[in-house]
Design a protein around this motif. Structure first.
Motif, PDB file in Angstrom:
ATOM      1  N   HIS A 121       0.805  -1.224   0.000  1.00  0.00           N
ATOM      2  CA  HIS A 121       0.000   0.000   0.000  1.00  0.00           C
ATOM      3  C   HIS A 121       0.836   1.271   0.000  1.00  0.00           C
ATOM      4  CE1 HIS A 121      -3.490  -2.477   0.119  1.00  0.00           C
ATOM      5  NE2 HIS A 121      -2.904  -3.179   1.069  1.00  0.00           N
ATOM      6  N   CYS A 138      -7.402   1.081  -5.175  1.00  0.00           N
ATOM      7  CA  CYS A 138      -6.977  -0.108  -4.437  1.00  0.00           C
ATOM      8  C   CYS A 138      -8.088  -0.545  -3.489  1.00  0.00           C
ATOM      9  CB  CYS A 138      -5.710   0.224  -3.652  1.00  0.00           C
ATOM     10  SG  CYS A 138      -5.040  -1.175  -2.734  1.00  0.00           S
ATOM     11  N   CYS A 152      -7.877  -0.988  -0.524  1.00  0.00           N
ATOM     12  CA  CYS A 152      -7.739  -0.282   0.760  1.00  0.00           C
ATOM     13  C   CYS A 152      -8.418   1.080   0.721  1.00  0.00           C
ATOM     14  CB  CYS A 152      -6.271  -0.137   1.131  1.00  0.00           C
ATOM     15  SG  CYS A 152      -5.401   1.128   0.183  1.00  0.00           S
ATOM     16  N   CYS A 174      -1.856   2.386  -5.255  1.00  0.00           N
ATOM     17  CA  CYS A 174      -0.993   1.553  -4.401  1.00  0.00           C
ATOM     18  C   CYS A 174      -0.127   0.613  -5.255  1.00  0.00           C
ATOM     19  CB  CYS A 174      -1.825   0.724  -3.446  1.00  0.00           C
ATOM     20  SG  CYS A 174      -2.664   1.707  -2.191  1.00  0.00           S
TER      21      CYS A 174
HETATM   22 ZN   LIG Z   1      -3.899   0.048  -1.119  1.00  0.00          ZN
END
Ligand SMILES: [Zn+2]
Length: 314
Positions: free
Chosen positions: A158, A168, A170, A175
């Motif tokens: 990340h 991403c 996340c 990332c």
């Molecule tokens: Zn990420």
């Protein structure tokens, strides 16, 4: 010889094993992960440990969990692929089995396994990068596992590689794992097959005709047959990995990188280009020793063996 138990808890299966001081797995078992229900997950783990510890003296248990583990090595704060939210996994399992238990992030456990008994044996400074659907990481710093202040260190996938880049899982954009993982390999292959199908004749044939059916296995197979789109997808991933390793070397100056995860099983298709890209992008190149880039040696059991060894060092 003192024995410990290591457990690797993934989104689909729980692998548990009795491990000796030399990192050898004495006995091993597999169970499906009841991923939806945290109590059932703890129960599955506890059952596996009780079965393995029958008629054996076990010193402690290490659990490698795919999630964010707190700095006390007790609580899984969050897991992307399991229903864990502030899950007191250490307490639940130790109450059930009556043994000391530590919880580690699975990629950290894997890095430790490789550092102690695998490709990184004898290295005091090592970075392990697991290239699978995403990218996981573990850092061994001065002979110890580096966990960070809150236990959340080494989430290497990340780091932002491309400002404003691909979305991403996340929630952030750009990332590293969106460019340098197995998923990235597949999406790049799909992109090329869609834009320039004449370069992906073999790949499309193997995948059954349309780009949306392409998966990692197909890209690997097509690359082995010289398909230009598949080779270009590997090349893109290889360079992104090399770039990321050069960045990591600028910060951490490790003695070696160990590359593991599913995509590393086809490392012969890409690792040379990663090494080349790493060598030409390393800061201070030519005036510093360059870290070795090696393939992991312990395969799928690295996490289990690492978790078992970390339990010994609680
Ligand atoms: Zn990420």
């Amino acid at each position: 010889m003192a024995l410990t138990i290591g457990v690797d808890i993934g989104g689909t299966k729980v692998a548990a094993g009795v491990v000796d001081e030399d990192g050898r797995i004495v006995e091993h078992l597999l169970r499906p992960t009841p991923a939806e229900n945290p109590d059932q997950v703890a129960h599955t783990i506890g059952d596996a440990i009780l079965e393995l510890s029958k008629d054996r003296e076990i010193e402690a248990v290490g659990l490698g969990a795919a999630g964010f583990v707190d700095e006390t090595r007790s609580i899984v704060r969050f897991a992307p692929n399991l229903a864990w939210r502030e899950e007191p996994l250490q307490r639940k399992v130790s109450d059930m089995v009556g043994l000391p238990v530590v919880v580690e992030n699975d990629a950290n456990a894997m890095a430790w396994g490789e550092a102690r008994f695998g490709a990184g044996r004898g290295e005091t400074h090592l970075v392990c990068v697991t290239v699978g659907t995403g990218i996981g990481g573990g850092i061994v710093f001065d002979g110890s596992l580096y966990r960070g202040r809150w236990g959340m260190g080494a989430e290497l996938g990340h780091m932002q590689a491309v400002p404003g880049g691909r979305l991403c899982g996340c929630g952030n954009l750009g990332c590293w794992e969106q460019y340098a993982s197995g998923n990235a390999l597949v999406s790049e292959a799909k992109r090329i097959a869609e834009a320039e199908p004449d370069k992906a004749v073999t790949l499309l044939e193997i995948a059954g005709g349309t780009p949306d059916q392409i998966e990692g296995q197909e890209v690997t197979e097509a690359a082995r047959q010289g398909d230009p789109a598949a080779l270009a997808a590997f090349s893109s991933m290889a360079r992104w990995i090399g770039q990321g390793l050069a960045d990591l070397a600028a910060v951490l100056d490790p003695g070696c990188f160990v590359l593991g995860g599913g995509v590393s099983r086809a490392a012969d298709l890409w690792i040379d280009e990663t090494r080349e890209f790493y060598d030409t992008h390393l800061s201070g190149r030519g005036h510093r020793p360059a870290a070795d880039i090696r393939c992991a040696e312990l395969g799928a059991s690295a996490g289990l063996v690492g978790a078992a060894d970390l339990a010994r060092r609680r």
